[in-house]
Design a protein around this motif. Structure first.
Motif, PDB file in Angstrom:
ATOM      1  N   ALA A  26       1.117  -1.257  -0.104  1.00 25.87           N
ATOM      2  CA  ALA A  26       0.039   0.224  -0.165  1.00 25.87           C
ATOM      3  C   ALA A  26       1.001   1.139   0.463  1.00 25.87           C
ATOM      4  O   ALA A  26       2.067   1.264   0.947  1.00 25.87           O
ATOM      5  N   GLN A  27       0.885   2.053  -1.026  1.00 30.09           N
ATOM      6  CA  GLN A  27       1.203   3.447  -0.327  1.00 30.09           C
ATOM      7  C   GLN A  27       0.402   4.841   0.385  1.00 30.09           C
ATOM      8  O   GLN A  27      -0.970   4.701   0.121  1.00 30.09           O
ATOM      9  N   THR A  28       1.184   4.860   0.832  1.00 33.57           N
ATOM     10  CA  THR A  28       0.253   5.769   1.844  1.00 33.57           C
ATOM     11  C   THR A  28       0.791   6.988   2.185  1.00 33.57           C
ATOM     12  O   THR A  28       2.079   6.990   1.780  1.00 33.57           O
ATOM     13  N   HIS A  29       0.891   8.795   3.152  1.00 37.33           N
ATOM     14  CA  HIS A  29       1.059   9.507   2.841  1.00 37.33           C
ATOM     15  C   HIS A  29       0.744   9.954   4.337  1.00 37.33           C
ATOM     16  O   HIS A  29      -0.340   9.008   4.496  1.00 37.33           O
ATOM     17  N   LEU A  30       1.800  10.132   5.093  1.00 38.83           N
ATOM     18  CA  LEU A  30       1.745  11.235   6.597  1.00 38.83           C
ATOM     19  C   LEU A  30       1.272  12.591   6.804  1.00 38.83           C
ATOM     20  O   LEU A  30       1.704  13.051   6.230  1.00 38.83           O
ATOM     21  N   ASP A  31       0.189  13.292   7.668  1.00 40.78           N
ATOM     22  CA  ASP A  31      -0.164  14.478   7.633  1.00 40.78           C
ATOM     23  C   ASP A  31      -0.107  14.685   9.282  1.00 40.78           C
ATOM     24  O   ASP A  31      -0.587  13.985   9.761  1.00 40.78           O
ATOM     25  N   LEU A  32       0.747  16.085   9.060  1.00 41.14           N
ATOM     26  CA  LEU A  32       1.091  16.083  10.548  1.00 41.14           C
ATOM     27  C   LEU A  32      -0.225  17.601  11.213  1.00 41.14           C
ATOM     28  O   LEU A  32      -0.231  17.604  10.646  1.00 41.14           O
ATOM     29  N   ARG A  33      -0.158  16.987  12.473  1.00 39.63           N
ATOM     30  CA  ARG A  33      -1.357  17.339  13.152  1.00 39.63           C
ATOM     31  C   ARG A  33      -0.955  18.079  14.104  1.00 39.63           C
ATOM     32  O   ARG A  33      -0.421  16.782  15.412  1.00 39.63           O
ATOM     33  N   PHE A  34      -0.849  19.087  15.232  1.00 39.52           N
ATOM     34  CA  PHE A  34      -0.874  20.212  16.211  1.00 39.52           C
ATOM     35  C   PHE A  34      -1.826  20.345  16.800  1.00 39.52           C
ATOM     36  O   PHE A  34      -3.006  21.262  16.827  1.00 39.52           O
TER      37      PHE A  34
END
Length: 248
Positions: free
Chosen positions: A142-150
């Motif tokens: 699987a190709q995934t990406h990561l989004d960041l949150r604060f």
């Protein structure tokens, strides 16, 4: 000097946490915590800078695969009930109905890369699907990406993994139409949200004996940029001093 010390500590602890929780899992939430972390702009202050290299993350990930069991999750979209990841050996049950994240397979190596302004994470997997027609072994990536949150209230940085595509090896198209969303839902639901940095890792609480107190700081804003094969975080702080004996 302040940038170097804070950056070194957060980089090492945060880097290890990022890899571990990305592929082992953390309790998921009903919604996305905090706010999306944006890229730096002209208004961004010159706060502490954290630089995390992809090589560090992949070294930690390699250690997990070498010294621990591959993470495994029930192949289903979970809405309620037990949310604890299961770590059963694939050999224990030839058709255990789980997806096992593996180090390498289908021509892909599980890892993390920083490119094109994104945090990409290809994930190789194997497993089995208990269908009405019997046990169906599955393998792919699987190709995934990561989004960041604060989350400023929790003083924590979270990651949200999004599965972009699921690629299955040698599976009948009819079965693929059933298994693909199951794999995608399992990864999205079981892994998210990922706790990357805790308050004690990004905060400051330093005794200043000569001044009879201590210096404290809470992160007020975090910006992130993927550049030169690294993730660069800029952390802005609100500082305050506290006299000895005045409370916690």
């Amino acid at each position: 000097m302040r940038n170097f010390i804070i950056g070194a500590v957060i980089g090492l602890l945060g880097g290890a946490a990022m890899v571990f929780f990305m592929f082992v899992g953390a309790p998921r939430a009903a919604n996305r915590p905090g706010v999306a972390i944006e890229a730096p702009d002209t208004q961004t202050k010159g706060g502490a800078q954290v630089v995390i290299k992809a090589d560090l993350l992949n070294q930690v990930l390699g250690t997990i695969f070498r010294d621990m069991q591959p993470p495994a999750f029930p192949l289903q979209v979970v809405a309620d009930g037990d949310e604890t990841p299961r770590y059963e050996s694939a050999q224990a049950n030839a058709c255990d109905g789980q997806i096992h994240i593996i180090q390498e397979g289908s021509g892909v190596r599980t890892g993390v890369s920083f490119k094109d302004g994104k945090i990409a994470a290809p994930i190789a997997f194997s497993g089995s699907f208990n269908s009405a027609f019997g046990c169906i072994p599955i393998q792919g990536w699987a190709q995934t990406h990561l989004d960041l949150r604060f989350d400023v209230a929790q003083q924590a940085v979270y990651g949200i993994v999004t599965v972009e595509t699921v690629n299955l090896d040698g599976v009948n198209p009819l079965v693929s139409g059933i298994v693909t969303p199951l794999v995608q839902g399992t990864l999205n639901n079981r892994v998210n949200p990922i706790l990357l940095l805790r308050g004690e890792q990004i905060g400051v609480d330093v005794p200043v004996t000569s001044a009879g107190g201590k210096l404290q700081a809470r992160a007020s804003d975090i910006r992130a940029e993927v550049k030169d094969d690294a993730l660069m975080l800029t952390v802005d702080y609100n500082f305050e001093g506290q006299k000895a004996g005045s409370g916690t």
